[in-house]
Design a protein around this motif. Structure first.
Motif, PDB file in Angstrom:
ATOM      1  N   SER A 115      78.875  17.181  57.479  1.00 63.04           N
ATOM      2  CA  SER A 115      79.607  18.231  56.915  1.00 63.04           C
ATOM      3  C   SER A 115      78.953  19.659  57.211  1.00 63.04           C
ATOM      4  CB  SER A 115      79.735  18.166  55.160  1.00 63.04           C
ATOM      5  OG  SER A 115      80.665  16.847  55.027  1.00 63.04           O
ATOM      6  N   SER A 151      84.922  14.547  47.140  1.00 59.51           N
ATOM      7  CA  SER A 151      84.676  14.238  48.496  1.00 59.51           C
ATOM      8  C   SER A 151      85.576  14.145  49.325  1.00 59.51           C
ATOM      9  CB  SER A 151      83.502  13.162  48.727  1.00 59.51           C
ATOM     10  OG  SER A 151      83.112  12.750  49.891  1.00 59.51           O
ATOM     11  N   SER A 152      86.706  13.426  48.922  1.00 60.83           N
ATOM     12  CA  SER A 152      87.738  13.437  50.030  1.00 60.83           C
ATOM     13  C   SER A 152      88.612  14.884  49.995  1.00 60.83           C
ATOM     14  CB  SER A 152      88.913  12.433  49.338  1.00 60.83           C
ATOM     15  OG  SER A 152      88.404  11.186  49.347  1.00 60.83           O
ATOM     16  N   GLU A 153      88.428  15.589  48.712  1.00 64.80           N
ATOM     17  CA  GLU A 153      89.158  16.841  48.842  1.00 64.80           C
ATOM     18  C   GLU A 153      88.300  17.695  49.651  1.00 64.80           C
ATOM     19  OE1 GLU A 153      89.342  20.757  45.651  1.00 64.80           O
ATOM     20  OE2 GLU A 153      89.402  18.538  45.119  1.00 64.80           O
ATOM     21  N   GLN A 183      86.675  17.193  52.271  1.00 67.98           N
ATOM     22  CA  GLN A 183      86.744  16.570  53.730  1.00 67.98           C
ATOM     23  C   GLN A 183      88.262  17.142  54.369  1.00 67.98           C
ATOM     24  OE1 GLN A 183      84.573  15.642  55.841  1.00 67.98           O
ATOM     25  NE2 GLN A 183      83.015  15.479  53.908  1.00 67.98           N
ATOM     26  N   ARG A 184      89.169  17.083  53.389  1.00 64.08           N
ATOM     27  CA  ARG A 184      90.362  17.736  53.576  1.00 64.08           C
ATOM     28  C   ARG A 184      90.475  19.187  53.902  1.00 64.08           C
ATOM     29  NH1 ARG A 184      92.269  13.994  49.709  1.00 64.08           N
ATOM     30  NH2 ARG A 184      92.270  15.755  48.006  1.00 64.08           N
ATOM     31  N   ARG A 185      89.630  19.784  52.784  1.00 62.86           N
ATOM     32  CA  ARG A 185      89.732  21.297  53.050  1.00 62.86           C
ATOM     33  C   ARG A 185      88.929  21.733  54.446  1.00 62.86           C
ATOM     34  NH1 ARG A 185      87.554  24.183  47.629  1.00 62.86           N
ATOM     35  NH2 ARG A 185      88.172  26.000  49.019  1.00 62.86           N
ATOM     36  N   ALA A 202      88.829  20.215  57.070  1.00 67.81           N
ATOM     37  CA  ALA A 202      89.844  19.844  58.379  1.00 67.81           C
ATOM     38  C   ALA A 202      90.774  20.924  58.183  1.00 67.81           C
ATOM     39  CB  ALA A 202      90.465  18.537  57.997  1.00 67.81           C
ATOM     40  N   SER A 203      91.127  21.353  57.213  1.00 68.78           N
ATOM     41  CA  SER A 203      91.987  22.493  56.943  1.00 68.78           C
ATOM     42  C   SER A 203      91.534  23.802  57.590  1.00 68.78           C
ATOM     43  CB  SER A 203      92.606  22.709  55.679  1.00 68.78           C
ATOM     44  OG  SER A 203      93.523  23.795  55.471  1.00 68.78           O
ATOM     45  N   SER A 204      90.417  24.214  57.013  1.00 70.15           N
ATOM     46  CA  SER A 204      89.658  25.170  57.713  1.00 70.15           C
ATOM     47  C   SER A 204      89.409  25.151  59.141  1.00 70.15           C
ATOM     48  CB  SER A 204      88.126  25.314  57.032  1.00 70.15           C
ATOM     49  OG  SER A 204      88.571  25.515  55.607  1.00 70.15           O
ATOM     50  N   SER A 239      91.090  23.669  61.326  1.00 75.98           N
ATOM     51  CA  SER A 239      92.411  23.776  61.894  1.00 75.98           C
ATOM     52  C   SER A 239      92.704  25.328  62.226  1.00 75.98           C
ATOM     53  CB  SER A 239      93.824  23.003  61.283  1.00 75.98           C
ATOM     54  OG  SER A 239      95.183  23.284  61.692  1.00 75.98           O
TER      55      SER A 239
END
Length: 787
Positions: free
Chosen positions: A198, A98-100, A102-104, A106-108, A110
């Motif tokens: 999400s 789940s954390s991964e 959310q980071r992905r 956020a990266s997308s 950006s």
């Protein structure tokens, strides 16, 4: 009875559900897969070593609690420790993934914002982001969507696994583990992950990339012109296992409708609450909406968001029959919450509700006058007919629609609950227009069970506005024909809530009521769902990667792709074809579902009966021998030949080439299932024409009787007998026609399902006419001494 095929032992046996509290039923002809096998067949490669070890836990229970072995405290401690380790494993993997994700995301986000900035700052002669950049962004977002889908499936399967193994433990060992372990589950709630935030964020990003930086803009509240469009609304049930997958599928085609894009997503924003009114003594509105009578109304008060919302919408739905040439109407106006009680009680004049709107001048006078007229009509109905708050519906809605374009609108309502608002038995809402002891705190655990019913499925509503002769989008047709949805036309939250919560007062139930204990999940019908973007533009889910990789080794043996499809699409098509062929011979897993409510294991049942001993064990043993004997005989006796009769054009037009299933439901004792019947004026005219036809025959027969009585110079005995026979026949015919007409007219008005064809009347009339003629000839012949 269920016909169950054990895919491990290939045995087919009968299983009775009568007498149990569990009322789950499979579809006719459905093969039931045990959960352990379903878990093994649904493993996703990335999560392979993080699923609950269901088979090992089940084996421990069987070995330790076998006949002759007593389940001890040491066994319980060892089993609980192992279960704790499995919970830690699943919870840790869910948290990391789940954390991964959310980071992905956020990266997308950006990357997409960088593309937005470059688009905004480019000059007239400067080239914007290339098509390749958008394709890479779309592929990356597709993979993130597939990751969310896989995580949701992983969580759902593991939660079901824990629930089932605990249930099996309590049943086999007689030790109650569920109350204790529920506390541990709540401390590590891997199953409480909410993907709505999400979904909203991914929808916004994917819509920007899909439209290549030109998303549709407009008023989110606008519905578009409906003048040249035909609106079609269909409702479906969606099983909780399929909710997240369905949301992810739709967001790839339509963005999530957000009324305030500047505000961060809050689950409370998607909450919708409605208070339905009716007379709790007569249930006029309930029966009118259920029977769909002309002019039937539904009155409700609705607000969006939490209990602090000041804007309350007073709505009235009016049903119109098609033959009237009018369409059903939903009209509403907005009122402040502080004015609702005074308005409904009649102490506030309707004109006062719209004083501020008139002063501000933001709304046309004509629209204000229409709202005021509606307010007067609703106020009159509530006061005159004694309408009170009876039922509340609450749900979270996710709507998908292009802003300002209502040609395709899809909404999904989850967490649906129906709650009592009446004051029967005890005060709930009191003198207020709604009860105040609850808000939007689903699942409303503070309420007693008799005050609430939590609907087990999500409600999908598909609204299409297509031009005459135009087909809906292909992806919509695939969605509504897929295994993810179950069509339930004319489903109503108000009707279902009243029928469930007031079962002691309401005897007329909606037609979908008996379906509530039927599992709506279906096997996959066609290749439709979430796919992971491939390098060549094809797509496949993560649990299929290994299979496709292995297929590449045999690429030389594959047939060439069909015209218009890529090599990857050809590979997927060939793989699906091979699966379908294999499943027809071996009963592969894609043609099965598993029983999520209860799992039947013959060995468990036999062992449990042996521990109980006595008559129970003897009957279980006899049943086991009979099933074994039946399987042996079935393997020896050759199967009977089946001859397929080709379908007529009419049947094919109605049902296509898919399998036709017949279901029969029986209403609970003292209740009636109401089946919707469409009644048009010509139905009444047909009943009248039939009555007039019988009346005409009665007149003819009566005329014959009069003619026979007055024929000749003087009446004879023969003429009198013949005339009397025909007169009696005319009177009976007339009485029969009147009674039949009254019965049919009442049935049509009440929309009852009866047989409207006359099976015996014409036959009886013909036989009586023949008998009368024969009697006349016999008496006259005797008078003339012919015989």
């Amino acid at each position: 009875m269920l016909i169950i095929e054990d895919l491990k032992t290939k045995q087919i046996y009968w299983r009775s559900r009568n007498g149990n509290s569990d009322t789950w039923r499979a579809r006719p002809g459905q093969i039931i897969m045990k959960f352990g096998q379903e878990l093994r067949s649904s493993i996703i490669s990335e999560y392979r070593w993080y699923y609950i070890d269901y088979d090992s836990l089940k084996t421990d229970l069987k070995d330790t609690s076998a006949p002759g072995n007593e389940w001890t405290e040491d066994d319980e401690s060892r089993f609980l420790s192992k279960l704790e380790l499995e919970l830690d494993k699943v919870f840790s993997k869910q948290q990391v993934k789940s954390s991964e994700i959310q980071r992905r995301i956020a990266s997308s986000e950006s990357d997409v914002n960088d593309v937005k900035r470059r688009l905004a700052e480019r000059g007239l002669e400067e080239a914007g982001p290339s098509e390749e950049e958008f394709m890479l962004l779309e592929e990356d977002l597709s993979n993130v969507i597939a990751d969310v889908h896989d995580l949701a499936k992983f969580v759902q399967l593991n939660y079901t696994g824990f629930y089932k193994i605990i249930k099996k433990h309590d049943k086999m060992t007689r030790w109650q583990l569920r109350p204790v372990f529920e506390t541990r589950l709540k401390s590590k709630p891997f199953w409480e992950e909410n993907y709505d935030a999400s979904v909203v964020k991914l929808s916004k990003l994917f819509d920007f990339v899909r439209t290549r930086g030109n998303p549709v803009k407009g008023d989110s509240a606008a519905g578009g012109s409906q003048g040249s469009f035909v609106r079609q609304t269909t409702k479906y049930w969606v099983h909780p296992d399929n909710v997240t997958e369905l949301k992810l599928i739709v967001l790839k085609h339509l963005p999530v409708l957000v009324f305030n894009p500047q505000k961060e997503f809050d689950p409370e924003d998607s909450a919708i609450t409605s208070i339905y009114y009716d007379n709790p003594h007569t249930w006029d509105l309930y029966e009118g909406r259920l029977k769909k009578t002309e002019g039937a109304e539904a009155i409700r008060l609705r607000w969006y968001g939490g209990m602090s919302s000041e804007a309350i919408f007073v709505e009235r739905k009016t049903h119109r029959e098609d033959w009237t040439g009018e369409k059903s109407v939903k009209a509403r106006f907005m009122s402040k919450e502080k004015n609702v009680n005074a308005y409904l009680k009649g102490s506030m004049a309707c004109k006062s509700l719209f004083e501020k709107a008139r002063k501000e001048g933001k709304k046309p006078e004509k629209a204000i006058a229409e709202d005021e007229k509606l307010a007067k009509e609703i106020q009159y109905s509530v006061i005159k007919k004694g309408y009170e708050p009876v039922c509340r519906s609450f749900y979270h809605r996710t709507a998908f629609q292009l802003p300002g374009d209502a040609r395709v609108r899809i909404s999904l309502d989850t967490d649906l609950s129906m709650i009592r608002e009446d004051n029967i038995g005890r005060k709930r809402s009191g003198d207020n227009w709604r009860r105040m002891d609850i808000g939007v705190d689903y699942p409303f655990s503070q309420l007693p069970p008799e005050d609430i019913t939590r609907f087990p499925y999500a409600i999908l509503e598909v609204k299409l506005q297509t031009q005459l002769g135009q087909e809906p989008p292909e992806w919509v047709r695939q969605l509504i024909s897929s295994h993810l949805v179950e069509a339930v036309p004319k489903f109503s939250k108000f009707i279902h809530g009243c029928a469930t919560l007031f079962s002691d007062q309401i005897n007329l139930l909606p037609f979908w009521f008996p379906q509530m204990d039927v599992d709506i999940r279906k096997p996959v019908s066609h290749d439709f769902g979430i796919r992971r973007a491939g390098k060549s533009g094809g797509s496949y889910s993560s649990d299929e990667e290994d299979e496709l990789d292995s297929d590449d080794e045999d690429a030389r043996n594959k047939p060439q792709p069909a015209a218009g499809e890529t090599s990857t699409q050809g590979a997927i098509r060939e793989r699906i074809s091979r699966r379908n062929v294999a499943s027809r011979h071996a009963g592969e897993e894609q043609d099965t579902i598993y029983d999520s409510d209860d799992e039947y294991d013959e060995g468990d049942a036999l062992a449990e009966a042996k521990r109980a001993g006595g008559v129970r064990y003897a009957s279980a043993l006899v049943g086991h021998w009979l099933r074994q004997t039946g399987s042996s005989i079935a393997s020896i006796v050759p199967a009977s030949q089946r001859f397929e009769i080709p379908r007529s054009e009419r049947v094919r037009a109605l049902y296509g080439d898919s399998e036709i299933q017949t279901k029969k439901f029986w209403a609970p004792k003292g209740k009636k299932i109401y089946v919707p019947i469409r009644v048009e004026p010509k139905v009444y005219f047909a009943a009248e024409r039939t009555f007039l036809g019988w009346l005409e025959w009665s007149i003819y027969i009566g005329s014959i009787a009069t003619l026979l009585l007055n024929f000749g110079t003087r009446p004879t005995k023969a003429s009198f007998v013949a005339s009397g026979a025909f007169t009696l026949l005319a009177v009976l015919s007339l009485l029969y026609s009147v009674l039949t007409y009254l019965r049919r007219s009442r049935a049509i008005r009440e929309r009852r399902v009866i047989k409207y064809h006359d099976r015996w009347g014409p036959t009886a009339l013909a036989v009586a006419m023949f008998a009368s003629v024969v009697l006349t000839f016999a008496v006259e012949g005797r008078e003339r001494q012919i015989w």
